[in-house]
Design an enzyme around this catalytic site. Structure first.
Site, short mmCIF file in Angstrom:
data_model
loop_
_atom_site.label_atom_id
_atom_site.label_comp_id
_atom_site.label_asym_id
_atom_site.label_seq_id
_atom_site.Cartn_x
_atom_site.Cartn_y
_atom_site.Cartn_z
N ARG A 237 0.92 -1.32 0.21
CA ARG A 237 -0.05 0.21 -0.09
C ARG A 237 0.80 1.33 -0.01
NH1 ARG A 237 -3.51 -2.72 -1.53
NH2 ARG A 237 -5.74 -3.40 -0.60
N GLU A 266 -4.53 7.68 -4.81
CA GLU A 266 -4.97 7.10 -5.82
C GLU A 266 -6.31 7.38 -6.56
OE1 GLU A 266 -4.44 2.76 -5.24
OE2 GLU A 266 -2.60 2.86 -4.85
N HIS A 285 -1.84 0.54 -9.58
CA HIS A 285 -2.31 -0.32 -8.73
C HIS A 285 -3.00 -1.58 -9.58
CE1 HIS A 285 -4.21 -0.90 -4.36
NE2 HIS A 285 -3.92 -2.16 -4.91
#
Ligand code: 8YV
Length: 328
Positions: A237, A266, A285
């Site tokens: 993360r 994000e 991601h």
């Protein structure tokens, strides 16, 4: 009467039909502009939720007093307040295992792309610079036989260790709270303190869940321990890294490079200073983002949801306390 569920992630037709055969389904694609408003409107009366990447706080939970289960299409559950779900007796399930290999592949893709400067040299060709034989200015660094330091030795960390040891003949170091003798036996992995791992590794890959213990785990002091020739990869993360510190270390070339699949914010803003760096490879991601794996994750999430709504203990229960509370 069929239980009512709210989907905040689109499913394949096959999975949608399966859900609709057993439940009353409302699809609300939360990321869409009006998605959150439509999600709020759909929550009253919902018995189950299925989706991912949504921060499910009290404001939304208060709108769903009949909620029995949240089925997350993810292995990471840092966007849920588990203590609050426990208090409310709401089950939380996730989708481990099915995404392990794909996410480890992403980690190695970033590691190799950084080591061999794939993205930078792709751009170099496209910009018309390849007019003669290449030379040292285009050289990367070897991966085979080097040392990979894995921070976090869960399923994904172990899959990385297998790739490194069996696939690339790499020495594997790892850092976890509890040493894992079976991983040491299988892959010749050796346990190290975080500081020693950072100092000894040619490549460092972060594979830890985000928690109070791992937030900003890697900051300026940790980066200063790394070799100037080392490469950092993050598939965990964004908040596990002190992002401004990584930016500075890359700018000053105090580490060779980095490959980041996750970010503090994000989507990563187009004006992020990270995107000015030529020794950084970024991906949006995509850790688990293959057709096969995302379908497998969604299938697992549907299984978890239907089991919970049928009063069965779901296979991938994150918070057994909520189960005990409901059973009690
Ligand atoms: C995706 C992930 O973000 O599983 C996780 O924790 O980070 C990734 O697989 C997630 O699956 C949401 O689609």
């Amino acid at each position: 009467m069929k239980k009512r569920i709210v989907l905040y992630k689109r499913l394949s037709d096959q999975l949608m039909q399966r859900l609709q055969a057993h439940t009353e389904v409302t699809l609300v694609e939360a990321p869409a502009a009006d998605g959150l408003a439509r999600l709020r409107a759909a929550l009253p009366g919902a018995h189950g939720l299925l989706g991912a990447s949504l921060r499910l706080g009290d404001e939304l939970l208060d709108l769903a007093p009949e909620l029995e289960v949240v089925s997350s299409v993810s292995v990471g559950v840092d966007n849920y307040d588990i203590a609050e779900l426990d208090r409310r007796g709401v089950l939380l399930t996730n989708t481990p295992d099915v995404l392990t290999e794909t996410t480890a592949d992403t980690g190695f893709a970033l590691l190799l792309a950084c080591a061999r400067r794939v993205v930078e040299l792709d751009g170099w060709i496209r910009d018309g610079h390849w007019r003669a034989g290449i030379g040292p200015a285009q050289f990367g660094c070897d991966v085979h036989g080097k040392t990979l330091g894995i921070v976090g030795m869960g399923r994904i960390g172990e899959a990385l260790a297998r790739r490194a040891n069996a696939g690339f003949g790499m020495q594997v170091l790892y850092h976890t709270r509890q040493p894992r003798p079976e991983v040491e036996a299988r892959y010749g992995a050796r346990h190290r303190s975080l500081q020693a791992l950072l100092a000894e590794s040619d490549f460092v890959c972060l594979c830890v869940p985000l928690s109070a213990q791992t937030e900003n785990l890697i900051g300026a002091p940790e980066l200063a321990l790394m070799k100037p020739s080392a490469i950092l990869v993050n598939i965990s993360r964004g908040r596990v890294l002190d992002e401004p510190a990584v930016l500075q270390a890359l700018r000053e070339r105090r580490i060779r490079g980095a490959g980041l699949d996750v970010f503090v914010q994000e989507p990563l803003p187009a004006n992020s200073p990270l995107l000015q760096l030529d020794n950084l490879v970024v991906t949006p991601h995509i850790g688990s983002a293959t057709e096969e794996t995302r379908e497998a994750m969604a299938r697992c999430a549907v299984d978890n949801l239907l089991a919970a709504l049928a009063g069965e203990r779901p296979a991938n229960l994150v918070n057994p306390q909520a189960w005990e509370r409901r059973a009690g």
